[in-house]
Scaffold this active site. Structure first.
Site, PDB file in Angstrom:
ATOM      1  N   TYR A   1     -17.555  11.747  12.626  1.00  0.00           N
ATOM      2  CA  TYR A   1     -18.193  12.631  13.643  1.00  0.00           C
ATOM      3  C   TYR A   1     -17.306  13.634  13.932  1.00  0.00           C
ATOM      4  CZ  TYR A   1     -16.073  10.411  17.610  1.00  0.00           C
ATOM      5  OH  TYR A   1     -15.081  10.106  18.600  1.00  0.00           O
TER       6      TYR A   1
ATOM      7  N   ARG B   1     -11.319  19.891  10.663  1.00  0.00           N
ATOM      8  CA  ARG B   1     -10.848  18.297  10.667  1.00  0.00           C
ATOM      9  C   ARG B   1     -12.233  17.529  10.102  1.00  0.00           C
ATOM     10  NH1 ARG B   1     -10.008  16.295  16.609  1.00  0.00           N
ATOM     11  NH2 ARG B   1     -12.365  16.288  16.935  1.00  0.00           N
TER      12      ARG B   1
ATOM     13  N   ARG C   1     -26.861  -3.543   1.443  1.00  0.00           N
ATOM     14  CA  ARG C   1     -25.443  -3.774   2.002  1.00  0.00           C
ATOM     15  C   ARG C   1     -24.598  -4.379   0.934  1.00  0.00           C
ATOM     16  NH1 ARG C   1     -23.241  -5.690   6.939  1.00  0.00           N
ATOM     17  NH2 ARG C   1     -21.487  -6.811   6.477  1.00  0.00           N
TER      18      ARG C   1
ATOM     19  N   LYS D   1     -11.469  11.010  12.191  1.00  0.00           N
ATOM     20  CA  LYS D   1     -12.344  10.522  13.198  1.00  0.00           C
ATOM     21  C   LYS D   1     -13.526  10.104  12.744  1.00  0.00           C
ATOM     22  CE  LYS D   1     -14.198  13.452  17.067  1.00  0.00           C
ATOM     23  NZ  LYS D   1     -13.590  12.879  18.156  1.00  0.00           N
TER      24      LYS D   1
ATOM     25  N   GLU E   1      -2.491   7.830  22.629  1.00  0.00           N
ATOM     26  CA  GLU E   1      -3.627   8.737  23.131  1.00  0.00           C
ATOM     27  C   GLU E   1      -4.633   8.031  24.037  1.00  0.00           C
ATOM     28  OE1 GLU E   1      -5.871  10.226  19.660  1.00  0.00           O
ATOM     29  OE2 GLU E   1      -5.818   8.539  18.779  1.00  0.00           O
TER      30      GLU E   1
ATOM     31  N   LEU F   1      -5.303  10.856  16.720  1.00  0.00           N
ATOM     32  CA  LEU F   1      -6.455  12.009  16.081  1.00  0.00           C
ATOM     33  C   LEU F   1      -5.575  13.236  16.747  1.00  0.00           C
ATOM     34  CD1 LEU F   1      -9.111  12.333  14.909  1.00  0.00           C
ATOM     35  CD2 LEU F   1      -9.946  12.841  17.059  1.00  0.00           C
TER      36      LEU F   1
HETATM   37  N1  PLP Z   1      -8.398  11.562  20.509  1.00  0.00           N
HETATM   38  C1  PLP Z   1      -9.313  10.512  20.612  1.00  0.00           C
HETATM   39  C2  PLP Z   1      -9.270   9.258  19.961  1.00  0.00           C
HETATM   40  C3  PLP Z   1     -10.531  11.075  20.356  1.00  0.00           C
HETATM   41  O1  PLP Z   1     -11.561  10.378  20.124  1.00  0.00           O
HETATM   42  C4  PLP Z   1     -10.705  12.499  20.681  1.00  0.00           C
HETATM   43  C5  PLP Z   1     -11.832  13.171  20.984  1.00  0.00           C
HETATM   44  O2  PLP Z   1     -12.809  12.647  20.963  1.00  0.00           O
HETATM   45  C6  PLP Z   1      -9.387  13.292  20.900  1.00  0.00           C
HETATM   46  C7  PLP Z   1      -8.303  12.716  20.894  1.00  0.00           C
HETATM   47  C8  PLP Z   1      -9.541  14.754  21.388  1.00  0.00           C
HETATM   48  O3  PLP Z   1      -9.883  15.545  20.232  1.00  0.00           O
HETATM   49  P1  PLP Z   1     -10.631  16.904  20.483  1.00  0.00           P
HETATM   50  O4  PLP Z   1      -9.694  17.809  21.376  1.00  0.00           O
HETATM   51  O5  PLP Z   1     -10.681  17.491  19.196  1.00  0.00           O
HETATM   52  O6  PLP Z   1     -11.839  16.528  21.105  1.00  0.00           O
END
Ligand code: PLP
Length: 286
Positions: A32, A51, A99, A148, A181, A206
């Site tokens: 997503y 991304r 499935r 993501k 994070e 991420l």
């Molecule tokens: N880290 C994680 C785990 C996230 O889910 C997100 C955003 O949803 C971010 C960092 C921040 O990413 P972005 O700046 O691209 O929204």
């Protein structure tokens, strides 16, 4: 009436559906993106689309339509919803098939869902004035956090824990006591000598698109940057801390595990970076 885009059709949310055999639902086999909309414009959209391309590529999921076509549909969905300040969510899964864990053969059409929502702002006046509270929790996720993916159960549990502790976000911590994070944001501190510190990108976090833009702006502003992990202890005694994401931009963190960060007030560097982001990336006039 809010409209969603599902597999080629614009539909009222109440009528928007995906199949019960969709692999996103069955296996979280999908990715997503979330992109902010400011003044009717998509914020940092190239970074988000890059991304998305990477996430799809890593999972070997095909684009549901070409990248230019997807960009057009995003803008059309925003237009049809009449949203000028908000968020657009894109979800792409490997598609619907009986499935079975392994990839369907022959491949099926990927599922594409897009929704738009209006938001008042990206950080409330109170959050900007006072900063937000963050708790720390163990990072229990898989080791491909660079993708993501829609597999977000650890983040669901983490955010719930944060809310129950009257906090806005939970920072996840690895087995060495280093912050990876936030559940939906990247984590930053500013050291006593004014150096901006955030974890380098690899498969353990991420690569936030907002993070990338803030880093570029920091360099332009002549701010010293150190890409390295930091510990929870270091964050507690940092001069400033903040978090970043497409839904919050740069947002000051003033409490960590119920202790003040620095003097407990939002910091100057956080404020400067947020302002620079609003002007340079969101196109908001000072
Ligand atoms: N880290 C994680 C785990 C996230 O889910 C997100 C955003 O949803 C971010 C960092 C921040 O990413 P972005 O700046 O691209 O929204």
């Amino acid at each position: 009436m809010a409209l969603a885009f599902v597999n080629g059709r614009y539909l009222p949310h109440a009528q928007a559906r995906v199949a019960v055999e969709d692999r996103g639902f069955q296996f979280a086999d999908g990715v997503y993106e979330v992109v902010a909309i400011v003044g009717g414009r998509l914020v940092d959209v190239d970074g988000h689309m890059d991304r998305l391309a990477r996430s799809l590529g890593e999972l070997r999921i095909a684009w549901p339509m070409s990248r230019p076509a997807l960009s057009l549909v995003m803008r059309e969905l925003i237009r049809r919803n009449g949203v000028t300040t908000g968020l657009i969510y894109l979800q792409i899964t490997r598609g619907a098939a009986p499935r079975d864990f392994k990839f369907p053969v022959p491949a099926v059409r990927p599922t594409l869902v897009m929704t738009v929502r209006r938001v008042a702002r990206f950080g409330s006046p109170a959050q900007l004035a006072d900063g937000v509270a963050v708790i720390t929790i163990p990072d229990i996720r898989w080791l491909r956090r660079d993708i993501k993916s829609v597999s977000l159960l650890p983040q669901v549990l983490g955010k719930q824990q944060a809310v129950e502790a009257a906090a806005f976000e939970a920072w996840m911590v690895d087995t060495d006591g280093l912050v990876t994070e936030g559940c939906s944001s990247n984590a930053w501190i500013v050291t006593a000598d004014g150096t901006l510190v955030t974890r380098p990108t690899d498969h353990l976090i991420l690569a936030g698109v907002t993070r990338g833009s803030l880093l570029r702006l920091a360099v332009e502003l002549g701010i010293a940057v150190d890409l390295r992990p930091f510990s929870v202890g270091e964050a507690r005694t940092a001069r400033e801390a903040f978090l970043s994401s497409a839904t919050t931009f740069a947002l000051p963190v003033t409490r960590l595990d119920d202790q003040p960060v620095g003097d407990g007030q939002p910091g100057d560097l956080t404020r400067r970076l947020r302002q620079a982001y609003l002007e340079a990336v969101c196109g908001v006039r000072p």
